[in-house]
Structure formats: structure tokens, C-alpha cells
Design a protein around this motif. Structure first.
Motif, mmCIF file in Angstrom:
data_model
loop_
_atom_site.group_PDB
_atom_site.id
_atom_site.type_symbol
_atom_site.label_atom_id
_atom_site.label_comp_id
_atom_site.label_asym_id
_atom_site.label_seq_id
_atom_site.Cartn_x
_atom_site.Cartn_y
_atom_site.Cartn_z
ATOM 1 N N LEU A 57 0.841 -1.200 0.000
ATOM 2 C CA LEU A 57 0.000 0.000 0.000
ATOM 3 C C LEU A 57 0.877 1.251 0.000
ATOM 4 N N ILE A 58 1.840 1.308 0.922
ATOM 5 C CA ILE A 58 2.741 2.461 0.979
ATOM 6 C C ILE A 58 3.590 2.535 -0.281
ATOM 7 N N LEU A 59 3.965 1.377 -0.823
ATOM 8 C CA LEU A 59 4.758 1.330 -2.053
ATOM 9 C C LEU A 59 4.015 1.997 -3.210
ATOM 10 N N ILE A 60 2.729 1.700 -3.339
ATOM 11 C CA ILE A 60 1.917 2.281 -4.423
ATOM 12 C C ILE A 60 1.770 3.790 -4.228
ATOM 13 N N ILE A 61 1.516 4.210 -2.977
ATOM 14 C CA ILE A 61 1.380 5.646 -2.693
ATOM 15 C C ILE A 61 2.667 6.381 -3.056
ATOM 16 N N SER A 62 3.815 5.821 -2.646
ATOM 17 C CA SER A 62 5.112 6.459 -2.894
ATOM 18 C C SER A 62 5.412 6.541 -4.381
ATOM 19 N N LEU A 63 5.190 5.451 -5.092
ATOM 20 C CA LEU A 63 5.448 5.443 -6.538
ATOM 21 C C LEU A 63 4.562 6.451 -7.266
ATOM 22 N N SER A 64 3.319 6.570 -6.828
ATOM 23 C CA SER A 64 2.397 7.529 -7.457
ATOM 24 C C SER A 64 2.901 8.959 -7.288
ATOM 25 N N VAL A 65 3.347 9.290 -6.072
ATOM 26 C CA VAL A 65 3.860 10.643 -5.802
ATOM 27 C C VAL A 65 5.136 10.896 -6.603
ATOM 28 N N ILE A 66 6.042 9.920 -6.630
ATOM 29 C CA ILE A 66 7.307 10.067 -7.346
ATOM 30 C C ILE A 66 7.069 10.258 -8.848
ATOM 31 N N PHE A 67 6.024 9.647 -9.373
ATOM 32 C CA PHE A 67 5.697 9.801 -10.792
ATOM 33 C C PHE A 67 5.011 11.137 -11.071
ATOM 34 N N LEU A 68 4.095 11.550 -10.204
ATOM 35 C CA LEU A 68 3.262 12.723 -10.480
ATOM 36 C C LEU A 68 4.017 14.045 -10.348
ATOM 37 N N ILE A 69 4.962 14.149 -9.415
ATOM 38 C CA ILE A 69 5.623 15.434 -9.192
ATOM 39 C C ILE A 69 6.534 15.828 -10.359
ATOM 40 N N PRO A 70 7.409 14.938 -10.873
ATOM 41 C CA PRO A 70 8.170 15.314 -12.082
ATOM 42 C C PRO A 70 7.242 15.630 -13.258
ATOM 43 N N LEU A 71 6.134 14.902 -13.340
ATOM 44 C CA LEU A 71 5.161 15.175 -14.407
ATOM 45 C C LEU A 71 4.610 16.585 -14.273
ATOM 46 N N PHE A 72 4.348 17.006 -13.036
ATOM 47 C CA PHE A 72 3.870 18.364 -12.777
ATOM 48 C C PHE A 72 4.866 19.395 -13.295
ATOM 49 N N PHE A 73 6.152 19.210 -12.992
ATOM 50 C CA PHE A 73 7.174 20.156 -13.438
ATOM 51 C C PHE A 73 7.290 20.181 -14.963
ATOM 52 N N LEU A 74 7.156 19.022 -15.593
ATOM 53 C CA LEU A 74 7.225 18.973 -17.055
ATOM 54 C C LEU A 74 6.042 19.703 -17.689
ATOM 55 N N VAL A 75 4.865 19.533 -17.093
ATOM 56 C CA VAL A 75 3.672 20.224 -17.603
ATOM 57 C C VAL A 75 3.821 21.731 -17.424
ATOM 58 N N VAL A 76 4.337 22.148 -16.260
ATOM 59 C CA VAL A 76 4.563 23.579 -16.001
ATOM 60 C C VAL A 76 5.499 24.176 -17.031
ATOM 61 N N ASN A 77 6.524 23.412 -17.406
ATOM 62 C CA ASN A 77 7.500 23.906 -18.379
ATOM 63 C C ASN A 77 6.881 24.115 -19.757
ATOM 64 N N LYS A 78 5.788 23.396 -20.037
ATOM 65 C CA LYS A 78 5.148 23.489 -21.357
ATOM 66 C C LYS A 78 4.054 24.558 -21.416
ATOM 67 N N ILE A 79 3.744 25.164 -20.267
ATOM 68 C CA ILE A 79 2.659 26.147 -20.237
ATOM 69 C C ILE A 79 3.020 27.374 -21.066
ATOM 70 N N LYS A 80 2.141 27.735 -21.967
ATOM 71 C CA LYS A 80 2.293 28.959 -22.758
ATOM 72 C C LYS A 80 1.461 30.055 -22.110
ATOM 73 N N ILE A 81 2.134 31.062 -21.617
ATOM 74 C CA ILE A 81 1.451 32.113 -20.864
ATOM 75 C C ILE A 81 0.861 33.145 -21.830
ATOM 76 N N PRO A 82 -0.447 33.324 -21.825
ATOM 77 C CA PRO A 82 -1.065 34.295 -22.733
ATOM 78 C C PRO A 82 -0.775 35.725 -22.289
ATOM 79 N N THR A 83 -0.916 36.637 -23.222
ATOM 80 C CA THR A 83 -0.735 38.050 -22.879
ATOM 81 C C THR A 83 -1.918 38.519 -22.038
ATOM 82 N N GLY A 84 -1.683 39.549 -21.244
ATOM 83 C CA GLY A 84 -2.739 40.066 -20.378
ATOM 84 C C GLY A 84 -2.155 40.521 -19.052
ATOM 85 N N LYS A 85 -3.020 41.012 -18.173
ATOM 86 C CA LYS A 85 -2.545 41.618 -16.926
ATOM 87 C C LYS A 85 -1.929 40.596 -15.966
#
Length: 300
Positions: free
Chosen positions: A138-166
Motif C-alpha cells: 500500500l505504501i509502495l503504491i502511494i510512494s510510486l504515485s507521488v514520485i511519478f506525479l511530481i516530475p510530471l507536474f514540473f514537465l507540464v509547467v515547463n510546457k505552459i504557454k502564458i497568454p498576454t494580459g494583466k
């Protein structure tokens, strides 16, 4: 009103906990705690603050802001009083207020959020090792999920195209440190090192607290089972994660340790890691706020 709500939820959770665990048994466990271990736990706490201050220095260095250790230490201490009465260590966001004259607030807030993600990743890494040794799937699955999701978050953030505006500038400032770590990973290494050391010290604190209550829990058990308690404690529903964190400590440690001792460790952890540091940080916070107010008055 929000703080009163969080207090109410915290009290409700403890009410439910004490319906299953005898209050007097927990009281007896705490009263019989060995004081020499409690002194050792207090000493470890101060070492934890040192590494937290060094980590914040490294975060600021990543966005090209030089912050002295003394200033970083005071800033970290000045956040504890707010973190002690708010959920999910929200006091860390006060750093943006302390630095607003030198660093854009959005950059500081982005650094705080990113630092939190890095800490969670490191915790999941330790938890993965402990769970693998103990074969707790159970803890193994939780840990693996977190380890996978956080780098994915950073990769998605890097791909964000920020639109013009205030909101463009604020969004760019908020995401700045995440993109720095993607494109200049060498700046991430000091932060990872201090985070690794910080959580090792935290596990040492927990082991000492178990010893204080007369139980010797292996380091692998703590590394595996304590991070999920930290994760749940970060959910913003109770004061300083109390109640939710204690419930998970009881759930994961009760197969090896009496529930009253598990709850005792959870309460002592909250006292040393939140309330003691909050009391010590209160005069520092007061002085920093006073200096900010004077600086604002002179400026206007």
C-alpha cells in the motif's frame, strides 16, 4: 472564521480518535515519557531549522537572489507562529511578505510552492525505500504515485504557454523557479541535498519520540510509514495538520505499537515541530513585522 472552522474540524477528529483510544492511557504514556529523550528531540528540532534555512537560501539562490543564512534563519523562524494556527504549513507564504521589497511576491510564492513539491518528492523517495524493505505494498503504491506525479507536474509547467494580459507577469514570476529547475538542474541539487538531510533529521526526531515513550521502532518502519502521515497532514482541513496526521500515524504504526503510544508520538511531534518552534519564533516574527511597518512608514 476560517481558523475557527479549522479548529472545529481538528477538535472533531480528536473526539473521534478518543472514542477509540482511551484518553487516560494516552495521558499515562505522555506522563511517563523519558525526559532525556525529549531533550534530545528538542535538540534535533533546532538542527532541522538550520537545514530548513539552508534550503530556503538555496531556493533564493536559484532565482538569483542572495540571502544570508542569518536572514534566512530568521525568516524561517518567523513563519512558524502562523503555521501553528493554519493548515498545511500556510505560514510559509509569509515569506513573500518579508521579501516583497526585494523579490516579486509571485516569485517568492512560486518558490514556496515548488519547495513544498520537492519536499513531498523526497519524502516519497524515503517512503519507497522503507516500503520496499518492509514489503508494504500500500505504501509502495502511494510512494510510486507521488514520485511519478511530481516530475510530471514540473514537465507540464515547463510546457505552459502564458497568454498576454494583466496576469502574464505574475504568472511568469510564479512559474519562474520551476522552469529554472527544468532548464538548470544543477540549481536543484543543493535544494535536494538539504531536503534529504532535513527529512532524515525528521525521521530521527520521530525515532527519538518513540524511544521517549518506551518503544524502539526501526528506521525503515519510520521511513516507510511516517511520510504518508506528513502527506495527509498537509491537506488543509485542520490546524497544523493535527488530527489527520495523528490518525495516519495510528493506522500505519498500530500493527507494531500500541495505539496510545502512536497517538502520544503524534502529539509530541506536533508540540516540538509546530508549537515549540511557534513560541520561539513569535518574538522574531514580531520584530520583523515591526521593522516592516517602520520601513513602510518612512517610505510614505
Amino acid at each position: 472564521i476560517k481558523i475557527l472552522f479549522f479548529f472545529a474540524v481538528t477538535l472533531l477528529i480528536f473526539y473521534l480518535i478518543f472514542r477509540k483510544i482511551d484518553y487516560f492511557s494516552v495521558k499515562e504514556v505522555l506522563l511517563n515519557a523519558q525526559w532525556q529523550y525529549l531533550v534530545a528531540a528538542a535538540s534535533v528540532i533546532f538542527l532541522m531549522v538550520v537545514f530548513t534555512a539552508k534550503k530556503w537560501q538555496a531556493m533564493m539562490w536559484a532565482i538569483n537572489y542572495s540571502l544570508g543564512f542569518k536572514d534566512s534563519f530568521k525568516m524561517v523562524m518567523a513563519t512558524f507562529p502562523v503555521s501553528a494556527i493554519t493548515p498545511a504549513k500556510s505560514g510559509d507564504l509569509m515569506k513573500s511578505f518579508y521579501l516583497k521589497d526585494k523579490v516579486p511576491s509571485a516569485q517568492t510564492m512560486g518558490a514556496v510552492i515548488t519547495e513544498r513539491f520537492i519536499d513531498i518528492f523526497v519524502l516519497a523517495f524515503y517512503s519507497l525505500i522503507g516500503a520496499a524493505v518492509l514489503k508494504n505494498y500500500l505504501i509502495l503504491i502511494i510512494s510510486l504515485s507521488v514520485i511519478f506525479l511530481i516530475p510530471l507536474f514540473f514537465l507540464v509547467v515547463n510546457k505552459i504557454k502564458i497568454p498576454t494580459g494583466k496576469w502574464r507577469e505574475k504568472t511568469e514570476n510564479f512559474l519562474l523557479i520551476s522552469k529554472v529547475f527544468i532548464h538548470q538542474p544543477q540549481k536543484l541539487l543543493p535544494v535536494l541535498f538539504y531536503s534529504l538531510m532535513l527529512w532524515l533529521i525528521t525521521f530521527l526526531e520521530v525515532k527519538i519520540l518513540f524511544l521517549a515513550l518506551g518503544v524502539d521502532v526501526s528506521f525503515f518502519h519510520i521511513a516507510a510509514a511516517f511520510p504518508p502521515a506528513i502527506f495527509i497532514g498537509l491537506i488543509p482541513v485542520t490546524i497544523a495538520g493535527m488530527g489527520t496526521r495523528d490518525s495516519v500515524i495510528i493506522y500505519f504504526f498500530s500493527p507494531w505499537v500500541e495505539s496510545s503510544i502512536c497517538l502520544g508520538v503524534g502529539l509530541l511531534y506536533s508540540f516540538f515541530t509546530y508549537w515549540l518552534l511557534a513560541l520561539l519564533g513569535l518574538p522574531i516574527m514580531k520584530k520583523m513585522l515591526y521593522n516592516k511597518q517602520n520601513a513602510y512608514s518612512r517610505k510614505n
